[in-house]
Design an enzyme around this catalytic site. Structure first.
Site, PDB file in Angstrom:
ATOM      1  N   ARG A  41      -4.255  15.642   4.655  1.00  0.00           N
ATOM      2  CA  ARG A  41      -4.820  14.358   5.052  1.00  0.00           C
ATOM      3  C   ARG A  41      -4.134  13.898   6.332  1.00  0.00           C
ATOM      4  O   ARG A  41      -2.933  14.129   6.515  1.00  0.00           O
ATOM      5  CB  ARG A  41      -4.585  13.354   3.916  1.00  0.00           C
ATOM      6  N   HIS A  94       0.833  -1.207   0.000  1.00  0.00           N
ATOM      7  CA  HIS A  94       0.000   0.000   0.000  1.00  0.00           C
ATOM      8  C   HIS A  94       0.864   1.252   0.000  1.00  0.00           C
ATOM      9  O   HIS A  94       2.050   1.204   0.316  1.00  0.00           O
ATOM     10  CB  HIS A  94      -0.983  -0.004   1.181  1.00  0.00           C
TER      11      HIS A  94
HETATM   12  O1  LIG Z   1      -1.831   7.110   5.569  1.00  0.00           O
HETATM   13  C1  LIG Z   1      -2.152   6.045   5.086  1.00  0.00           C
HETATM   14  O2  LIG Z   1      -3.208   5.864   4.497  1.00  0.00           O
HETATM   15  C2  LIG Z   1      -1.206   4.867   5.160  1.00  0.00           C
HETATM   16  C3  LIG Z   1      -0.335   4.879   6.379  1.00  0.00           C
HETATM   17  C4  LIG Z   1       0.510   3.657   6.468  1.00  0.00           C
HETATM   18  O3  LIG Z   1       0.540   2.856   5.570  1.00  0.00           O
HETATM   19  C5  LIG Z   1       1.325   3.400   7.669  1.00  0.00           C
HETATM   20  O4  LIG Z   1       1.396   4.267   8.565  1.00  0.00           O
HETATM   21  O5  LIG Z   1       1.918   2.302   7.734  1.00  0.00           O
HETATM   22 FE   LIG Z   2       1.547   0.987   6.167  1.00  0.00          FE
END
Ligand SMILES: O=C(O)CCC(=O)C(=O)O
Ligand SMILES: [Fe+2]
Ligand SMILES: C=C1C[C@]23C[C@@]1(O)CC[C@H]2[C@@]12CCC[C@@](C)(C(=O)O1)[C@H]2[C@@H]3C(=O)O
Length: 348
Positions: A293, A283
């Site tokens: 955000r 991701h």
């Molecule tokens: O901010 C997001 O949507 C992802 C954050 C993320 O992947 C993390 O903190 O490991």
């Molecule tokens: Fe993450």
């Protein structure tokens, strides 16, 4: 526990990067411009969407099992975390990241440390910088919060403490649902769940992320593609979208915020425990031209001394174990050194 996490990073200290005041940047500096965005494959726009599971639904267990096998991620509603607590956490995040840079730097994460303000740990694996700020909390936040808010630090400490307690309960519940779907159902099956089967000794880190509005969002990257090293991660995102997941055959798929919902990621340790049945999801976070955000990730793993290995119930003559046993601390160490090659480096 905190010292154990820092042990993992001591051998791989992070270089000290200069923290910009993002609000003063009206053009994207070249150091933040991700020409090819280093993507594993070309971006496509998918028609599929990440599964949504209502935890009050009697079929939640099956839905979760299917989501973990096919996506490695799902969103949940009716999870029991109150909207007011989520609002308070969002308020604390907003208050933290809107402090002046010099104030935030008073709580900077040390190069070989784990808690505090700074860039994502994965920054060192990329040639371009990420358009985000982060704050990692392992153990009590008091010392760092006193630096940030000399007057009202105790209010913010209380919010984070309550959030971590609630997250821990939810993570334990999700563990049994995720494991239950694999046929791992009894307390004898996972000894470290403890006598009350509540995973009381589990470890966790809380990662607060801030993605400022960006003058050139198409060339910027909020948080580069990665998998979490965890068993599972519970992510709260505010109403600005940005999270994307990579799905084989579909490409990058957006995970739009669901009001009151939480995003659940399968992490690398769960992939190991499930002997490869559950996917740890790749991701990334993108940024927005007009809206900032916020997100908070509750990164959940086993107690520091527990070794995670493919569960005996999932191993047999036709299903040999795919991974060797590894503690979370050892795995974090491997991740800090090998990043996206960490999983293959513990494969047998
Ligand atoms: O901010 C997001 O949507 C992802 C954050 C993320 O992947 C993390 O903190 O490991
Ligand atoms: Fe993450
Ligand atoms: C326990 C942890 C997991 C994490 C490294 C950390 O010590 C605390 C921050 C976590 C985080 C959040 C952003 C993405 C990530 C890959 C990173 O660089 O820091 C994860 C780490 C991880 O899951 O490996």
């Amino acid at each position: 526990m905190p010292s154990r996490f820092s042990d993992a990073f001591r051998a791989h200290p992070q270089q000290q990067l200069k923290h910009p005041d993002f609000t003063s940047l009206h053009e994207l500096p070249d150091s933040y411009a991700w020409n090819q965005r280093d993507d594993p494959s070309p971006e496509t726009f998918a028609t599929e969407s990440v599964p949504l599971v209502d935890l009050n639904d009697p079929n939640a267990l099956q839905g979760i099992g299917h989501a973990c096998k096919t996506w490695g991620i799902f969103q949940v509603t009716n999870h029991g975390i109150s909207t007011s607590l989520l609002d308070m956490v969002e308020h604390t995040c907003r208050s933290l990241f809107s402090l002046p840079v010099h104030q935030k730097l008073k709580a900077a994460r040390s190069p070989d440390g784990v808690s505090g303000y700074g860039f994502a740990r994965i920054s060192s694996f990329f040639s371009k910088l990420m358009w985000s700020e982060g704050f990692t909390i392992v153990g009590p936040p008091d010392e760092h919060f006193r630096q940030l808010w000399p007057q009202d630090f105790s209010y913010h400490c209380d919010v984070i403490k309550e959030y971590k307690e609630e997250m821990k309960k939810l993570a334990g519940r999700l563990m049994w649902l995720m494991l239950g779907s694999l046929g791992i159902i009894a307390k004898e099956d996972i000894k470290w769940a403890g006598p009350k089967t509540d995973f009381k000794e589990a470890s966790a880190a809380l990662q607060l992320n801030y993605y400022p509005a960006c003058p050139d969002p198409d060339r910027a990257m909020g948080l580069a593609p990665h998998t979490d090293s965890t068993l599972l991660t519970i992510l709260y995102q505010n109403s600005t979208s940005g999270l994307q997941v990579f799905k084989e055959g579909a490409g990058w798929v957006a995970v739009p915020p669901v009001p009151g919902g939480l995003v659940i990621n399968v992490g690398d340790l769960m992939h190991i425990l499930s002997n490869g049945s559950y996917q740890s999801v790749l991701h990334r976070a993108m940024v927005n031209r007009s809206h900032h955000r916020l997100s908070s990730a509750y990164l959940y793993g086993p107690p520091s001394t527990v070794e995670i290995s493919p569960h005996p119930k999932l191993v047999g003559p036709t299903h040999p174990p795919l991974y060797r046993p590894v503690t979370w601390n050892e795995y974090l160490h491997t991740k800090a050194k090998h990043f996206n090659k960490a999983l293959s480096s513990v494969r047998v």
